[in-house]
Design a protein around this motif. Structure first.
Motif, PDB file in Angstrom:
ATOM      1  N   ASP A 128       0.838  -1.199   0.000  1.00  0.00           N
ATOM      2  CA  ASP A 128       0.000   0.000   0.000  1.00  0.00           C
ATOM      3  C   ASP A 128       0.870   1.246   0.000  1.00  0.00           C
ATOM      4  O   ASP A 128       1.838   1.339   0.767  1.00  0.00           O
ATOM      5  CB  ASP A 128      -0.891   0.055   1.248  1.00  0.00           C
ATOM      6  N   LEU A 129       0.496   2.186  -0.829  1.00  0.00           N
ATOM      7  CA  LEU A 129       1.081   3.533  -0.832  1.00  0.00           C
ATOM      8  C   LEU A 129      -0.103   4.480  -0.805  1.00  0.00           C
ATOM      9  O   LEU A 129      -1.008   4.370  -1.626  1.00  0.00           O
ATOM     10  CB  LEU A 129       1.895   3.777  -2.105  1.00  0.00           C
ATOM     11  N   TYR A 130      -0.099   5.391   0.163  1.00  0.00           N
ATOM     12  CA  TYR A 130      -1.202   6.334   0.244  1.00  0.00           C
ATOM     13  C   TYR A 130      -0.678   7.693   0.687  1.00  0.00           C
ATOM     14  O   TYR A 130       0.124   7.792   1.615  1.00  0.00           O
ATOM     15  CB  TYR A 130      -2.275   5.853   1.232  1.00  0.00           C
ATOM     16  N   VAL A 131      -1.152   8.716  -0.002  1.00  0.00           N
ATOM     17  CA  VAL A 131      -0.862  10.105   0.338  1.00  0.00           C
ATOM     18  C   VAL A 131      -2.208  10.807   0.480  1.00  0.00           C
ATOM     19  O   VAL A 131      -3.087  10.655  -0.379  1.00  0.00           O
ATOM     20  CB  VAL A 131      -0.001  10.781  -0.760  1.00  0.00           C
ATOM     21  N   THR A 132      -2.379  11.560   1.543  1.00  0.00           N
ATOM     22  CA  THR A 132      -3.639  12.257   1.769  1.00  0.00           C
ATOM     23  C   THR A 132      -3.912  13.235   0.623  1.00  0.00           C
ATOM     24  O   THR A 132      -2.975  13.771   0.024  1.00  0.00           O
ATOM     25  CB  THR A 132      -3.619  13.025   3.104  1.00  0.00           C
ATOM     26  N   PRO A 133      -5.187  13.462   0.300  1.00  0.00           N
ATOM     27  CA  PRO A 133      -5.522  14.347  -0.824  1.00  0.00           C
ATOM     28  C   PRO A 133      -4.864  15.725  -0.745  1.00  0.00           C
ATOM     29  O   PRO A 133      -4.383  16.244  -1.744  1.00  0.00           O
ATOM     30  CB  PRO A 133      -7.045  14.452  -0.764  1.00  0.00           C
ATOM     31  N   GLU A 134      -4.808  16.303   0.456  1.00  0.00           N
ATOM     32  CA  GLU A 134      -4.241  17.641   0.588  1.00  0.00           C
ATOM     33  C   GLU A 134      -2.730  17.682   0.368  1.00  0.00           C
ATOM     34  O   GLU A 134      -2.172  18.741   0.083  1.00  0.00           O
ATOM     35  CB  GLU A 134      -4.597  18.270   1.943  1.00  0.00           C
ATOM     36  N   ALA A 135      -2.059  16.540   0.450  1.00  0.00           N
ATOM     37  CA  ALA A 135      -0.604  16.499   0.264  1.00  0.00           C
ATOM     38  C   ALA A 135      -0.206  16.028  -1.134  1.00  0.00           C
ATOM     39  O   ALA A 135       0.980  16.040  -1.468  1.00  0.00           O
ATOM     40  CB  ALA A 135       0.028  15.598   1.319  1.00  0.00           C
TER      41      ALA A 135
ATOM     42  N   GLY B 230       0.678  15.996  -4.932  1.00  0.00           N
ATOM     43  CA  GLY B 230       1.309  17.009  -5.762  1.00  0.00           C
ATOM     44  C   GLY B 230       2.473  17.708  -5.075  1.00  0.00           C
ATOM     45  O   GLY B 230       3.140  18.545  -5.676  1.00  0.00           O
ATOM     46  N   ALA B 231       2.755  17.357  -3.821  1.00  0.00           N
ATOM     47  CA  ALA B 231       3.846  17.982  -3.065  1.00  0.00           C
ATOM     48  C   ALA B 231       5.112  17.132  -3.068  1.00  0.00           C
ATOM     49  O   ALA B 231       6.058  17.434  -2.353  1.00  0.00           O
ATOM     50  CB  ALA B 231       3.402  18.260  -1.628  1.00  0.00           C
ATOM     51  N   GLY B 232       5.108  16.039  -3.843  1.00  0.00           N
ATOM     52  CA  GLY B 232       6.292  15.188  -3.925  1.00  0.00           C
ATOM     53  C   GLY B 232       6.362  14.085  -2.885  1.00  0.00           C
ATOM     54  O   GLY B 232       7.370  13.391  -2.786  1.00  0.00           O
ATOM     55  N   VAL B 233       5.288  13.893  -2.129  1.00  0.00           N
ATOM     56  CA  VAL B 233       5.289  12.895  -1.062  1.00  0.00           C
ATOM     57  C   VAL B 233       5.339  11.478  -1.631  1.00  0.00           C
ATOM     58  O   VAL B 233       6.112  10.638  -1.161  1.00  0.00           O
ATOM     59  CB  VAL B 233       4.063  13.073  -0.138  1.00  0.00           C
ATOM     60  N   GLY B 234       4.524  11.198  -2.642  1.00  0.00           N
ATOM     61  CA  GLY B 234       4.537   9.870  -3.256  1.00  0.00           C
ATOM     62  C   GLY B 234       5.895   9.541  -3.842  1.00  0.00           C
ATOM     63  O   GLY B 234       6.409   8.436  -3.666  1.00  0.00           O
ATOM     64  N   LYS B 235       6.486  10.502  -4.509  1.00  0.00           N
ATOM     65  CA  LYS B 235       7.827  10.313  -5.080  1.00  0.00           C
ATOM     66  C   LYS B 235       8.839  10.046  -3.973  1.00  0.00           C
ATOM     67  O   LYS B 235       9.679   9.151  -4.091  1.00  0.00           O
ATOM     68  CB  LYS B 235       8.230  11.532  -5.895  1.00  0.00           C
ATOM     69  N   ALA B 236       8.763  10.799  -2.890  1.00  0.00           N
ATOM     70  CA  ALA B 236       9.684  10.601  -1.767  1.00  0.00           C
ATOM     71  C   ALA B 236       9.532   9.212  -1.164  1.00  0.00           C
ATOM     72  O   ALA B 236      10.528   8.562  -0.825  1.00  0.00           O
ATOM     73  CB  ALA B 236       9.458  11.678  -0.703  1.00  0.00           C
TER      74      ALA B 236
END
Length: 160
Positions: A85-92, A94-100
């Motif tokens: 599982d990979l999950y990033v909250t909607p508000e985050a 586009g901020a590069g969190v998934g890439k990080a």
């Protein structure tokens, strides 16, 4: 904004379960989550952990997570890293969190001598597919995932 990736700890279990539920809702499968905090605690921090997790924070606030485990390739003779599982909250987003998160796990896979880093993505999730391809991932188009659960699993085990 500064993205920090850190190993999950036992105090993160409620957060991880909430993010899993949020992911399930995004994937239109909210009713499928049956995991509980004690189950996740045992799976991640019990005597025989089945998986690991990392938490992504933006300026100290948790905004995502990745849950992963090792698999094994008989062809290479080495283990791989499987991203469950990979999950990033909607508000985050586009901020590069998934890439990080992906970069962190790729580095972890290299450090551990893994020959593969794999995951699955829903066919309809075009945004995720584009993102993963941009990260250098390639679809395994000749492979189809099969799953046996519930009554079919019991029947296959001879316990129906």
């Amino acid at each position: 904004m500064t993205t920090e990736i850190r190993p999950a700890n036992s105090a993160d279990v409620p957060l991880i379960l909430q993010l899993v539920r949020d992911l399930a809702a995004f994937e239109r499968e909210s009713d499928k989550v049956i995991a509980t905090e004690p189950m996740l605690f045992e799976a991640l921090f019990g005597p025989h952990p089945a998986a690991e997790a990392v938490i992504a924070e933006l300026n100290g606030t948790p905004v995502g997570m990745a849950l992963f485990f090792h698999n094994f390739s008989t062809w290479t003779g080495w283990r791989g890293l499987y991203l469950e599982d990979l999950y990033v909250t909607p508000e985050a987003r586009g901020a590069g969190v998934g890439k990080a998160l992906l970069q962190h796990l790729a580095a972890l896979a290299v450090e551990r001598g893994c020959t593969r880093f794999e995951w699955s993505v829903l066919d309809w999730n075009e945004k995720a597919i584009r993102f993963y391809k941009a990260m250098g991932a390639e679809p395994m188009e000749e492979w189809t995932v099969y799953r046996v659960t519930g009554d079919a699993l019991a029947a296959l085990a001879g316990r129906d």
